[in-house]
Design a protein around this motif. Structure first.
Motif, PDB file in Angstrom:
ATOM      1  N   VAL A   1      -2.354  21.470 -21.686  1.00 45.86           N
ATOM      2  CA  VAL A   1      -1.399  20.678 -22.465  1.00 45.86           C
ATOM      3  C   VAL A   1      -0.145  21.499 -22.756  1.00 45.86           C
ATOM      4  O   VAL A   1       0.978  21.019 -22.585  1.00 45.86           O
ATOM      5  CB  VAL A   1      -2.042  20.190 -23.780  1.00 45.86           C
ATOM      6  CG1 VAL A   1      -0.975  19.645 -24.732  1.00 45.86           C
ATOM      7  CG2 VAL A   1      -3.080  19.119 -23.484  1.00 45.86           C
ATOM      8  N   ALA A   2      -0.331  22.734 -23.183  1.00 45.98           N
ATOM      9  CA  ALA A   2       0.818  23.590 -23.503  1.00 45.98           C
ATOM     10  C   ALA A   2       1.672  23.852 -22.268  1.00 45.98           C
ATOM     11  O   ALA A   2       2.905  23.812 -22.320  1.00 45.98           O
ATOM     12  CB  ALA A   2       0.331  24.906 -24.111  1.00 45.98           C
ATOM     13  N   GLY A   3       1.032  24.093 -21.128  1.00 50.40           N
ATOM     14  CA  GLY A   3       1.772  24.362 -19.907  1.00 50.40           C
ATOM     15  C   GLY A   3       2.568  23.158 -19.436  1.00 50.40           C
ATOM     16  O   GLY A   3       3.730  23.284 -19.021  1.00 50.40           O
ATOM     17  N   LEU A   4       1.958  21.980 -19.504  1.00 53.65           N
ATOM     18  CA  LEU A   4       2.665  20.769 -19.090  1.00 53.65           C
ATOM     19  C   LEU A   4       3.797  20.428 -20.054  1.00 53.65           C
ATOM     20  O   LEU A   4       4.862  19.966 -19.632  1.00 53.65           O
ATOM     21  CB  LEU A   4       1.681  19.596 -19.001  1.00 53.65           C
ATOM     22  CG  LEU A   4       0.609  19.690 -17.908  1.00 53.65           C
ATOM     23  CD1 LEU A   4      -0.311  18.483 -17.968  1.00 53.65           C
ATOM     24  CD2 LEU A   4       1.224  19.821 -16.526  1.00 53.65           C
ATOM     25  N   THR A   5       3.578  20.678 -21.339  1.00 57.13           N
ATOM     26  CA  THR A   5       4.641  20.422 -22.320  1.00 57.13           C
ATOM     27  C   THR A   5       5.826  21.340 -22.066  1.00 57.13           C
ATOM     28  O   THR A   5       6.990  20.912 -22.128  1.00 57.13           O
ATOM     29  CB  THR A   5       4.115  20.611 -23.747  1.00 57.13           C
ATOM     30  OG1 THR A   5       2.996  19.745 -23.972  1.00 57.13           O
ATOM     31  CG2 THR A   5       5.193  20.281 -24.777  1.00 57.13           C
ATOM     32  N   ASP A   6       5.559  22.602 -21.769  1.00 58.26           N
ATOM     33  CA  ASP A   6       6.648  23.544 -21.447  1.00 58.26           C
ATOM     34  C   ASP A   6       7.448  23.037 -20.245  1.00 58.26           C
ATOM     35  O   ASP A   6       8.678  23.120 -20.219  1.00 58.26           O
ATOM     36  CB  ASP A   6       6.075  24.924 -21.126  1.00 58.26           C
ATOM     37  CG  ASP A   6       5.605  25.665 -22.372  1.00 58.26           C
ATOM     38  OD1 ASP A   6       6.022  25.282 -23.480  1.00 58.26           O
ATOM     39  OD2 ASP A   6       4.809  26.615 -22.228  1.00 58.26           O
ATOM     40  N   LEU A   7       6.733  22.498 -19.246  1.00 55.78           N
ATOM     41  CA  LEU A   7       7.399  22.001 -18.048  1.00 55.78           C
ATOM     42  C   LEU A   7       8.301  20.807 -18.368  1.00 55.78           C
ATOM     43  O   LEU A   7       9.408  20.685 -17.834  1.00 55.78           O
ATOM     44  CB  LEU A   7       6.344  21.594 -17.007  1.00 55.78           C
ATOM     45  CG  LEU A   7       6.835  21.045 -15.665  1.00 55.78           C
ATOM     46  CD1 LEU A   7       7.695  22.092 -14.943  1.00 55.78           C
ATOM     47  CD2 LEU A   7       5.663  20.629 -14.796  1.00 55.78           C
ATOM     48  N   LEU A   8       7.853  19.951 -19.256  1.00 58.88           N
ATOM     49  CA  LEU A   8       8.606  18.752 -19.608  1.00 58.88           C
ATOM     50  C   LEU A   8       9.747  18.998 -20.571  1.00 58.88           C
ATOM     51  O   LEU A   8      10.696  18.215 -20.630  1.00 58.88           O
ATOM     52  CB  LEU A   8       7.668  17.722 -20.280  1.00 58.88           C
ATOM     53  CG  LEU A   8       6.682  16.983 -19.400  1.00 58.88           C
ATOM     54  CD1 LEU A   8       5.763  16.143 -20.277  1.00 58.88           C
ATOM     55  CD2 LEU A   8       7.425  16.096 -18.422  1.00 58.88           C
ATOM     56  N   TRP A   9       9.661  20.077 -21.338  1.00 60.08           N
ATOM     57  CA  TRP A   9      10.453  20.179 -22.549  1.00 60.08           C
ATOM     58  C   TRP A   9      11.949  20.198 -22.282  1.00 60.08           C
ATOM     59  O   TRP A   9      12.706  19.502 -22.933  1.00 60.08           O
ATOM     60  CB  TRP A   9      10.011  21.396 -23.359  1.00 60.08           C
ATOM     61  CG  TRP A   9      10.471  21.373 -24.779  1.00 60.08           C
ATOM     62  CD1 TRP A   9      11.120  22.365 -25.444  1.00 60.08           C
ATOM     63  CD2 TRP A   9      10.316  20.308 -25.719  1.00 60.08           C
ATOM     64  NE1 TRP A   9      11.373  21.997 -26.733  1.00 60.08           N
ATOM     65  CE2 TRP A   9      10.894  20.726 -26.929  1.00 60.08           C
ATOM     66  CE3 TRP A   9       9.775  19.024 -25.669  1.00 60.08           C
ATOM     67  CZ2 TRP A   9      10.935  19.930 -28.073  1.00 60.08           C
ATOM     68  CZ3 TRP A   9       9.804  18.221 -26.784  1.00 60.08           C
ATOM     69  CH2 TRP A   9      10.377  18.680 -27.964  1.00 60.08           C
ATOM     70  N   GLY A  10      12.458  20.965 -21.332  1.00 59.48           N
ATOM     71  CA  GLY A  10      13.847  21.028 -20.909  1.00 59.48           C
ATOM     72  C   GLY A  10      14.818  20.094 -21.603  1.00 59.48           C
ATOM     73  O   GLY A  10      15.167  20.241 -22.762  1.00 59.48           O
ATOM     74  N   ARG A  11      15.281  19.075 -20.893  1.00 56.89           N
ATOM     75  CA  ARG A  11      16.289  18.164 -21.430  1.00 56.89           C
ATOM     76  C   ARG A  11      15.749  17.305 -22.569  1.00 56.89           C
ATOM     77  O   ARG A  11      16.497  16.883 -23.449  1.00 56.89           O
ATOM     78  CB  ARG A  11      16.820  17.265 -20.316  1.00 56.89           C
ATOM     79  CG  ARG A  11      17.952  16.358 -20.794  1.00 56.89           C
ATOM     80  CD  ARG A  11      18.607  15.609 -19.672  1.00 56.89           C
ATOM     81  NE  ARG A  11      19.516  14.598 -20.182  1.00 56.89           N
ATOM     82  CZ  ARG A  11      20.170  13.733 -19.431  1.00 56.89           C
ATOM     83  NH1 ARG A  11      20.012  13.767 -18.114  1.00 56.89           N
ATOM     84  NH2 ARG A  11      20.965  12.836 -19.965  1.00 56.89           N
ATOM     85  N   LEU A  12      14.451  17.067 -22.554  1.00 58.36           N
ATOM     86  CA  LEU A  12      13.868  16.248 -23.615  1.00 58.36           C
ATOM     87  C   LEU A  12      14.051  16.899 -24.986  1.00 58.36           C
ATOM     88  O   LEU A  12      14.189  16.221 -26.001  1.00 58.36           O
ATOM     89  CB  LEU A  12      12.376  16.020 -23.335  1.00 58.36           C
ATOM     90  CG  LEU A  12      11.616  15.063 -24.247  1.00 58.36           C
ATOM     91  CD1 LEU A  12      12.282  13.685 -24.275  1.00 58.36           C
ATOM     92  CD2 LEU A  12      10.171  14.938 -23.800  1.00 58.36           C
ATOM     93  N   ALA A  13      14.097  18.218 -25.008  1.00 59.90           N
ATOM     94  CA  ALA A  13      14.264  18.923 -26.283  1.00 59.90           C
ATOM     95  C   ALA A  13      15.643  18.715 -26.875  1.00 59.90           C
ATOM     96  O   ALA A  13      15.818  18.724 -28.098  1.00 59.90           O
ATOM     97  CB  ALA A  13      14.011  20.417 -26.078  1.00 59.90           C
ATOM     98  N   THR A  14      16.646  18.519 -26.027  1.00 64.54           N
ATOM     99  CA  THR A  14      18.021  18.432 -26.512  1.00 64.54           C
ATOM    100  C   THR A  14      18.559  17.008 -26.602  1.00 64.54           C
ATOM    101  O   THR A  14      19.582  16.767 -27.227  1.00 64.54           O
ATOM    102  CB  THR A  14      18.953  19.241 -25.596  1.00 64.54           C
ATOM    103  OG1 THR A  14      18.878  18.734 -24.262  1.00 64.54           O
ATOM    104  CG2 THR A  14      18.547  20.713 -25.581  1.00 64.54           C
ATOM    105  N   ALA A  15      17.869  16.051 -25.963  1.00 62.20           N
ATOM    106  CA  ALA A  15      18.324  14.659 -25.992  1.00 62.20           C
ATOM    107  C   ALA A  15      18.188  14.092 -27.399  1.00 62.20           C
ATOM    108  O   ALA A  15      17.194  14.316 -28.078  1.00 62.20           O
ATOM    109  CB  ALA A  15      17.524  13.817 -25.005  1.00 62.20           C
ATOM    110  N   GLY A  16      19.197  13.343 -27.822  1.00 65.49           N
ATOM    111  CA  GLY A  16      19.148  12.724 -29.138  1.00 65.49           C
ATOM    112  C   GLY A  16      18.383  11.432 -29.132  1.00 65.49           C
ATOM    113  O   GLY A  16      18.114  10.841 -28.079  1.00 65.49           O
TER     114      GLY A  16
END
Length: 214
Positions: free
Chosen positions: A191-206
Motif C-alpha cells: 500500500v505504501a509503495g503504490l501510494t508513493d507511486l501515485l502521489w506526484g501530481r495528486l499531492a499538489t492538485a487542488g
C-alpha cells in the motif's frame, strides 16, 4: 424443488436468484476457479437445468456473481474515499480496501479473474477474460468519476480523470494479482509503495470548488 406458485409470487424470482448466488458463493469460496455448475446446483439443492433456467450458462452465473462482488467492492471503495481523513491517508485506505478484499476472499478473486486450467469438459471454453475486462473498466470509470468531481485537474480535467481512473485500477489489479500469488511483502508495504507511486501530481492538485473535496 421450485414450484410454479413460487415463481409467480412478487419478488420470488429475485429472492430465489439471491439464494442461488449465495450457494454459488459458498462453492466458489471452497473451489475457486474450479467451481462447476454441477457443484453449485448440488449446493443449492436443485438440478442443473433449474440453475440454467435462472442464469443461462456458466457465463451468465459468472456475470451475476461479478456484479454482486463488484457492487460490494465499489461500496467499500467509496466509503474509504469519503472517510474523514487527509488526502494521502484516504488514498492509502482506498488501495488497502481493494487489497484487503482480494486477500479476504482469494478464491472468489481467482474465480472472477483466472480460468481453471482443468475445468469440466462441458464448461471448457469459458472465457474469463471476456467477462473480467468489463469489470475492470467499470471500476476505472467509477474511480474516474470520483476523481473528476473532487479534484481540480484544470483544462482537459475530465479526460485526465479517466486516464487516472483506469490507470489506478490497472495498477491495483496488476500489483494485487502479483502480490496475492507471491506474497512478497506485507500488505501495508505494498500500500505504501503504490501510494508513493501515485502521489506526484495528486499531492499538489487542488480540490474542485464545486465538489465534495478529496
Amino acid at each position: 424443488m421450485e414450484t410454479t406458485q413460487q415463481a409467480g409470487e412478487p419478488g420470488a424470482a429475485e429472492r430465489r436468484r439471491r439464494e442461488l448466488l449465495e450457494a454459488a458463493d459458498r462453492v466458489v469460496l471452497r473451489d475457486g476457479p474450479k467451481a462447476s455448475m454441477n457443484a453449485i446446483a448440488a449446493e443449492a439443492g436443485i438440478t442443473k437445468p433449474i440453475l440454467y433456467r435462472h442464469f443461462g450458462d456458466k457465463a451468465g452465473l459468472y456475470q451475476a456473481l461479478a456484479v454482486r462482488h463488484t457492487d460490494a467492492l465499489l461500496d467499500s471503495l467509496r466509503a474509504a474515499l469519503d472517510a474523514p481523513a487527509e488526502r494521502r491517508r484516504r488514498v492509502e485506505a482506498t488501495l488497502d480496501t481493494y487489497l484487503a478484499a482480494i486477500e479476504a476472499r482469494p478464491q472468489v478473486y481467482r474465480f472472477l479473474m483466472h480460468p481453471a486450467e482443468d475445468s469440466h469438459s462441458a464448461e471448457r471454453g469459458f472465457d474469463v477474460g471476456l467477462h473480467s475486462a468489463p469489470l475492470l473498466r467499470r471500476l476505472g470509470e467509477e474511480l474516474a468519476e470520483v476523481i473528476g468531481e473532487r479534484v481540480d485537474l484544470g483544462p482537459g480535467g475530465e479526460r485526465l480523470a479517466r486516464i487516472w481512473g483506469h490507470g489506478i485500477v490497472g495498477m491495483m489489479h496488476a500489483a494485487g494479482d502479483w502480490w496475492l500469488g507471491e506474497r512478497p511483502c506485507e500488505r501495508a508495504v505494498l500500500v505504501a509503495g503504490l501510494t508513493d507511486l501515485l502521489w506526484g501530481r495528486l499531492a499538489t492538485a487542488g480540490n474542485r470548488a464545486d465538489g465534495p473535496g478529496f
